[in-house]
Design a protein around this motif. Structure first.
Motif, PDB file in Angstrom:
ATOM      1  N   ILE A 132     -19.617 -63.125   5.382  1.00  0.00           N
ATOM      2  CA  ILE A 132     -19.301 -63.663   6.709  1.00  0.00           C
ATOM      3  C   ILE A 132     -17.797 -63.854   6.866  1.00  0.00           C
ATOM      4  O   ILE A 132     -17.189 -63.392   7.838  1.00  0.00           O
ATOM      5  N   ARG A 133     -17.183 -64.537   5.902  1.00  0.00           N
ATOM      6  CA  ARG A 133     -15.747 -64.824   6.012  1.00  0.00           C
ATOM      7  C   ARG A 133     -14.920 -63.546   6.068  1.00  0.00           C
ATOM      8  O   ARG A 133     -14.054 -63.374   6.928  1.00  0.00           O
ATOM      9  N   PHE A 142     -14.995 -53.935   9.221  1.00  0.00           N
ATOM     10  CA  PHE A 142     -16.452 -54.034   9.171  1.00  0.00           C
ATOM     11  C   PHE A 142     -17.061 -54.212  10.555  1.00  0.00           C
ATOM     12  O   PHE A 142     -16.652 -55.071  11.329  1.00  0.00           O
ATOM     13  N   GLY A 143     -18.087 -53.401  10.812  1.00  0.00           N
ATOM     14  CA  GLY A 143     -18.787 -53.509  12.095  1.00  0.00           C
ATOM     15  C   GLY A 143     -20.007 -54.386  12.039  1.00  0.00           C
ATOM     16  O   GLY A 143     -20.558 -54.751  13.077  1.00  0.00           O
ATOM     17  N   GLY A 144     -20.452 -54.742  10.824  1.00  0.00           N
ATOM     18  CA  GLY A 144     -21.649 -55.566  10.695  1.00  0.00           C
ATOM     19  C   GLY A 144     -21.678 -56.323   9.392  1.00  0.00           C
ATOM     20  O   GLY A 144     -21.079 -55.912   8.391  1.00  0.00           O
ATOM     21  N   VAL A 145     -22.395 -57.439   9.412  1.00  0.00           N
ATOM     22  CA  VAL A 145     -22.502 -58.344   8.264  1.00  0.00           C
ATOM     23  C   VAL A 145     -23.975 -58.648   8.010  1.00  0.00           C
ATOM     24  O   VAL A 145     -24.717 -58.960   8.945  1.00  0.00           O
ATOM     25  N   ILE A 146     -24.395 -58.567   6.747  1.00  0.00           N
ATOM     26  CA  ILE A 146     -25.723 -59.015   6.335  1.00  0.00           C
ATOM     27  C   ILE A 146     -25.519 -60.197   5.400  1.00  0.00           C
ATOM     28  O   ILE A 146     -24.988 -60.038   4.299  1.00  0.00           O
ATOM     29  N   ALA A 147     -25.911 -61.383   5.820  1.00  0.00           N
ATOM     30  CA  ALA A 147     -25.642 -62.596   5.059  1.00  0.00           C
ATOM     31  C   ALA A 147     -26.954 -63.297   4.720  1.00  0.00           C
ATOM     32  O   ALA A 147     -27.660 -63.768   5.611  1.00  0.00           O
ATOM     33  N   LEU A 148     -27.287 -63.357   3.437  1.00  0.00           N
ATOM     34  CA  LEU A 148     -28.541 -63.938   2.979  1.00  0.00           C
ATOM     35  C   LEU A 148     -28.280 -65.251   2.240  1.00  0.00           C
ATOM     36  O   LEU A 148     -27.451 -65.307   1.328  1.00  0.00           O
ATOM     37  N   SER A 149     -28.986 -66.303   2.646  1.00  0.00           N
ATOM     38  CA  SER A 149     -28.897 -67.602   1.956  1.00  0.00           C
ATOM     39  C   SER A 149     -27.446 -68.013   1.744  1.00  0.00           C
ATOM     40  O   SER A 149     -27.048 -68.433   0.656  1.00  0.00           O
ATOM     41  N   SER A 150     -26.648 -67.907   2.775  1.00  0.00           N
ATOM     42  CA  SER A 150     -25.195 -68.016   2.639  1.00  0.00           C
ATOM     43  C   SER A 150     -24.739 -69.420   2.245  1.00  0.00           C
ATOM     44  O   SER A 150     -25.191 -70.415   2.805  1.00  0.00           O
ATOM     45  N   ALA A 151     -23.813 -69.467   1.294  1.00  0.00           N
ATOM     46  CA  ALA A 151     -23.254 -70.740   0.821  1.00  0.00           C
ATOM     47  C   ALA A 151     -22.130 -71.177   1.762  1.00  0.00           C
ATOM     48  O   ALA A 151     -20.951 -71.155   1.421  1.00  0.00           O
ATOM     49  N   LEU A 152     -22.522 -71.601   2.943  1.00  0.00           N
ATOM     50  CA  LEU A 152     -21.569 -72.039   3.972  1.00  0.00           C
ATOM     51  C   LEU A 152     -21.272 -73.523   3.761  1.00  0.00           C
ATOM     52  O   LEU A 152     -21.680 -74.390   4.531  1.00  0.00           O
ATOM     53  N   ILE A 153     -20.513 -73.796   2.717  1.00  0.00           N
ATOM     54  CA  ILE A 153     -20.341 -75.173   2.230  1.00  0.00           C
ATOM     55  C   ILE A 153     -19.024 -75.802   2.654  1.00  0.00           C
ATOM     56  O   ILE A 153     -18.660 -76.870   2.151  1.00  0.00           O
ATOM     57  N   ILE A 154     -18.302 -75.176   3.570  1.00  0.00           N
ATOM     58  CA  ILE A 154     -16.967 -75.654   3.937  1.00  0.00           C
ATOM     59  C   ILE A 154     -16.976 -77.113   4.374  1.00  0.00           C
ATOM     60  O   ILE A 154     -16.160 -77.926   3.917  1.00  0.00           O
ATOM     61  N   LYS A 155     -17.873 -77.468   5.265  1.00  0.00           N
ATOM     62  CA  LYS A 155     -17.909 -78.851   5.763  1.00  0.00           C
ATOM     63  C   LYS A 155     -18.263 -79.838   4.652  1.00  0.00           C
ATOM     64  O   LYS A 155     -17.769 -80.968   4.625  1.00  0.00           O
ATOM     65  N   GLU A 156     -19.118 -79.402   3.746  1.00  0.00           N
ATOM     66  CA  GLU A 156     -19.565 -80.282   2.669  1.00  0.00           C
ATOM     67  C   GLU A 156     -18.449 -80.614   1.679  1.00  0.00           C
ATOM     68  O   GLU A 156     -18.352 -81.743   1.197  1.00  0.00           O
ATOM     69  N   ILE A 157     -17.583 -79.657   1.391  1.00  0.00           N
ATOM     70  CA  ILE A 157     -16.553 -79.887   0.373  1.00  0.00           C
ATOM     71  C   ILE A 157     -15.204 -80.277   0.977  1.00  0.00           C
ATOM     72  O   ILE A 157     -14.284 -80.631   0.240  1.00  0.00           O
ATOM     73  N   ASP A 190     -12.532 -71.003   6.831  1.00  0.00           N
ATOM     74  CA  ASP A 190     -13.559 -71.648   7.636  1.00  0.00           C
ATOM     75  C   ASP A 190     -14.128 -70.621   8.627  1.00  0.00           C
ATOM     76  O   ASP A 190     -13.457 -70.240   9.586  1.00  0.00           O
ATOM     77  N   PRO A 191     -15.362 -70.141   8.421  1.00  0.00           N
ATOM     78  CA  PRO A 191     -15.927 -69.121   9.315  1.00  0.00           C
ATOM     79  C   PRO A 191     -15.928 -69.522  10.789  1.00  0.00           C
ATOM     80  O   PRO A 191     -15.715 -68.678  11.662  1.00  0.00           O
ATOM     81  N   GLU A 192     -16.170 -70.794  11.078  1.00  0.00           N
ATOM     82  CA  GLU A 192     -16.172 -71.225  12.480  1.00  0.00           C
ATOM     83  C   GLU A 192     -14.778 -71.087  13.087  1.00  0.00           C
ATOM     84  O   GLU A 192     -14.624 -70.642  14.230  1.00  0.00           O
ATOM     85  N   ALA A 193     -13.749 -71.458  12.320  1.00  0.00           N
ATOM     86  CA  ALA A 193     -12.374 -71.352  12.816  1.00  0.00           C
ATOM     87  C   ALA A 193     -11.979 -69.896  13.034  1.00  0.00           C
ATOM     88  O   ALA A 193     -11.332 -69.559  14.035  1.00  0.00           O
ATOM     89  N   PHE A 228     -23.890 -72.825  15.881  1.00  0.00           N
ATOM     90  CA  PHE A 228     -22.508 -72.639  16.325  1.00  0.00           C
ATOM     91  C   PHE A 228     -22.346 -71.289  17.025  1.00  0.00           C
ATOM     92  O   PHE A 228     -21.717 -71.201  18.099  1.00  0.00           O
ATOM     93  N   LEU A 229     -22.908 -70.243  16.450  1.00  0.00           N
ATOM     94  CA  LEU A 229     -22.819 -68.916  17.062  1.00  0.00           C
ATOM     95  C   LEU A 229     -23.536 -68.887  18.407  1.00  0.00           C
ATOM     96  O   LEU A 229     -23.033 -68.298  19.376  1.00  0.00           O
ATOM     97  N   LEU A 230     -24.692 -69.526  18.468  1.00  0.00           N
ATOM     98  CA  LEU A 230     -25.420 -69.605  19.735  1.00  0.00           C
ATOM     99  C   LEU A 230     -24.584 -70.307  20.804  1.00  0.00           C
ATOM    100  O   LEU A 230     -24.490 -69.847  21.952  1.00  0.00           O
ATOM    101  N   ALA A 231     -23.979 -71.424  20.423  1.00  0.00           N
ATOM    102  CA  ALA A 231     -23.210 -72.222  21.385  1.00  0.00           C
ATOM    103  C   ALA A 231     -22.009 -71.467  21.924  1.00  0.00           C
ATOM    104  O   ALA A 231     -21.534 -71.745  23.034  1.00  0.00           O
ATOM    105  N   ASN A 232     -21.524 -70.492  21.156  1.00  0.00           N
ATOM    106  CA  ASN A 232     -20.348 -69.732  21.569  1.00  0.00           C
ATOM    107  C   ASN A 232     -20.682 -68.299  21.975  1.00  0.00           C
ATOM    108  O   ASN A 232     -19.784 -67.453  22.077  1.00  0.00           O
TER     109      ASN A 232
END
Length: 263
Positions: A132-133, A142-157, A190-193, A228-232
């Protein structure tokens, strides 16, 4: 099917590296004559999870059968435990390696399409975050991303204390990999940023396929990014299904993710 292990000196990592490559070979006609060459192949750069290496996908999944079925070139590098980010202090630029150098190297070696829409990045867990990042950061690659069980831990750490230790690692590790943890939110890690930056700049985002098991400990983090993606209004596909953080789930959904590439 050709299954190769390639070793070469990486300028971005400043060392010899190894990666696995799966290259479907055109079938021989019944007459014994070689089949006509097909058009340049689509390529998928597939990233392993934390504590893994370039052998994981071949050992744990049916990626060889999927590569052959879809005439899809697949490249599997080692990311060590870097989360596929650049460590400028050590001179190991894993993000640049994944997003630029490896793609350029494989395009020189093999008959691959150079088109963005034919070039994909994917991964599981740590590799899902890396996909994703780096899919976003190197959106011109890259035109596409396949992300499985992604460790999107930015907010947590973000902003954790120096005595922090969890089931995976401690403060020193996260500080080493992600840099100043107080500045993590809003950074290019940060993927959201990154997503918001691309939207504001009017850049074309890669299409995103996300999947996570309903028993996975990372489920809430995947749901958060999906929302987040839906909201944007960011185009993406998000799927949940029965499963945990294991190869049983990843095998099922890498198959579905590659089907998604061809739709």
């Amino acid at each position: 099917m050709a299954f190769l292990q390639i070793n070469y000196y990486s300028n971005t990592l400043k060392k010899l590296v190894s990666f696995n490559a799966l290259m479907p070979i055109d079938a021989v006609e019944v007459t014994g004559q070689a089949a006509e060459p097909k058009e340049q192949m689509k390529a998928l750069y597939l990233l392993h999870g934390y504590s893994g290496n370039y052998q994981d996908w071949v050992s744990g999944s049916n990626i060889q059968e999927l590569s052959l079925k879809h005439n899809l070139a697949v490249f599997m590098p080692s990311g060590e435990n870097s989360f596929y980010l650049d460590d400028e202090d050590k001179g190991e630029l894993f993000g640049e390696f994944i997003g630029r150098e490896l793609v350029e190297c494989t395009r020189k070696l093999f008959s691959l399409s150079h088109r963005r829409e034919d070039t994909f990045i994917g991964g599981l867990s740590m590799g899902g975050y890396g996909a994703i990042r780096n899919g976003l950061k190197y959106n011109d690659t890259f035109g596409g991303v396949i992300a499985l069980s992604s460790a999107l831990i930015i907010k947590e750490i973000s902003g954790i204390a120096e005595d922090h230790k969890d089931a995976i690692a401690d403060y020193k590790y996260y500080r080493r990999v992600f840099g100043n943890l107080s500045d993590l939110l809003g950074s290019d890690k940060d993927p959201e940023a990154i997503t918001m930056k691309l939207i504001k700049e009017g850049k074309e985002l890669p299409k995103i396929y996300m999947a996570c098991g309903t028993e996975d400990f990372l489920l809430d983090k995947n749901r958060d990014y999906h929302n987040f993606l839906l909201a944007n209004d960011v185009e993406h596909t998000y799927v949940e299904g029965p499963g945990d953080h294991n190869w049983s789930f990843w095998n099922e959904y890498i198959d579905k993710g590659i089907d998604w590439i061809y739709k």
